[in-house]
Write a protein that holds these residues in place. Sequence first.
Motif, short mmCIF file in Angstrom:
data_model
loop_
_atom_site.label_atom_id
_atom_site.label_comp_id
_atom_site.label_asym_id
_atom_site.label_seq_id
_atom_site.Cartn_x
_atom_site.Cartn_y
_atom_site.Cartn_z
N LYS A 226 48.72 35.34 30.61
CA LYS A 226 49.20 35.70 29.48
C LYS A 226 48.22 35.64 28.48
N ILE A 227 47.30 34.77 28.44
CA ILE A 227 46.11 34.52 27.46
C ILE A 227 44.98 34.36 28.22
N GLY A 228 43.77 34.96 27.72
CA GLY A 228 42.49 34.71 28.43
C GLY A 228 41.38 34.64 27.38
N TYR A 229 40.19 34.01 27.89
CA TYR A 229 38.97 33.80 27.04
C TYR A 229 37.96 34.39 27.93
N ILE A 230 36.95 34.94 27.13
CA ILE A 230 35.73 35.62 27.71
C ILE A 230 34.82 35.45 26.74
N GLY A 231 33.51 35.20 27.04
CA GLY A 231 32.42 35.10 26.09
C GLY A 231 31.07 34.56 26.33
N GLY A 232 30.73 34.06 25.37
CA GLY A 232 29.04 33.27 25.65
C GLY A 232 29.39 31.81 25.48
N MET A 233 30.32 31.36 25.08
CA MET A 233 30.69 29.87 24.62
C MET A 233 30.80 29.10 26.42
N ASN A 234 29.93 27.97 26.56
CA ASN A 234 30.29 27.14 27.62
C ASN A 234 30.91 26.08 27.31
N ILE A 235 31.32 25.01 27.98
CA ILE A 235 32.07 23.88 27.56
C ILE A 235 31.01 22.68 27.35
N GLY A 236 30.86 22.38 26.03
CA GLY A 236 29.87 21.39 25.51
C GLY A 236 29.94 21.09 24.03
N ASP A 237 29.21 19.98 23.67
CA ASP A 237 29.15 19.53 22.40
C ASP A 237 28.45 20.69 21.33
N GLU A 238 27.31 21.15 21.90
CA GLU A 238 26.54 21.83 21.15
C GLU A 238 27.37 23.33 20.77
#
Length: 472
Positions: A226-238
């Motif tokens: 029901k909810i999705g994410y897509i784009g340029g952000m990875n998983i990380g502090d920066e």
Amino acid sequence: MDFVSVLRLIIYVAYVLVIIGTMLIVISENRNPIRTLAWILILNFIPVFGLILYYVLGQDTQRKKYFKKRGAKHTYSIPKSESLCRNKDKVPDSCHDLVKLLEPSECSDVLYGSDVEIMTTGERKFAALIDDLKNAKHHIHMEYFLFNKDETGKEIKQILMAKAAEGVEVRFIYENVANITVRPKFYYEMEKSGVMVCPFMKMSLPRIRRTINYRNHRKVVVIDGKIGYIGGMNIGDEYAKDPNWRDTHLRIKGQGVLGLQAHFLNDWSSSGEKTVENKREYFPEQKIYSNNLMQIASGGPDSPYSNLLHAAIRIIVESQQYIYIQTPYFLPTDALFHALYAAAAAGVDVRLMVSAKSDTAYIDPAMHSYYEDLLEAGMRIYEHQTKFIHAKTMVSDDYVSVIGSTNMDFRSFEASFEINCYMYDADIALQNKAIFFEDLKGCKEIVLEEWVKRPGWKKLLESFLRLFAPLM
């Protein structure tokens, strides 16, 4: 001649023959001439290292066969319904060609009525993502190019483990090479808690060339279908906390999530994992939130054609008023370069935004080598002075928007596994356009009259590094 001298001569002759033979192989593969020239230069100037590099990154005679076999494991498609089949009728005539171009890509149906939030800060993206993950009831599907073992990565990891312990199905795909510094213990702890973990391509000696060269650059999350994410952000502090890191991501509800789900499940099965049963639970009925139309399209070495590159070119050549682009790396293919040149020369308002300084020093001079010709054609180029532009966005003519993982460079279009969201919606386009102009406040425009006055040694360095752009 003594024995040692004869042996040296034999080794030298054999070595020269290997170099010449390798060059002939490169030429006979009928690649892009610029890519061919780049490999020949490397083999000439740094022959020993060049041979190793070519073996690892260049030659892969089994690539087509391997990825055809891998693509055969793509068994998921978006469940068809009467309303879904009628979505294409809502597409305006000006976008028919782009839609038709993307449709042969897997799971690239036209999806109607999604709710879309454009997120331009890591603070907002991760606040929303963490909240959505904690509220997951049935499943969490996640794949990321980078999943750092820093504070942000550990927080997401703990949430995934906690949800798996609650009985939520959690599937996680990671990119092997990009996360090579992450120790196996990191993933073992996730598996022990019940998270199903899988590398996009398993690392082994026979596959080392494919594993290193063809990377999964996608960033996808699906929660309960029901909810999705897509784009340029990875998983990380920066991405989550650095105020000087400028990125763009989407949070989607509605039919658009169906596209993300199908792409994830195909990546899961093609990575060697068991096919997911009870498919209907992963593709629930969706609410209609808006008049938004979108396509989720993926590309990579397993694609039958360079669909994401062709789509970018199509958007540029079809633009009548403007095309605004943000990218961290601008190393365009010949076709993309000429499309931008032609559009600018024809009077279209073509604007490119990059960073004054990227995160990879040797890429900057290669990027600069393209500026002068495009500036002469009338294109406007802006460099952000304080922030690293990691966003990968396009917006055109107050209607077409693209946000995803694809950079404007050879690697994204030819070697990496990427995924983009193509949106046909005036409200979304105007938001995207406003974001571009807001970012302009921190930019300095490159002016042709000043640009041509840069030192000759810089121009020479730029021209030299441009030869290697297809390999960067």
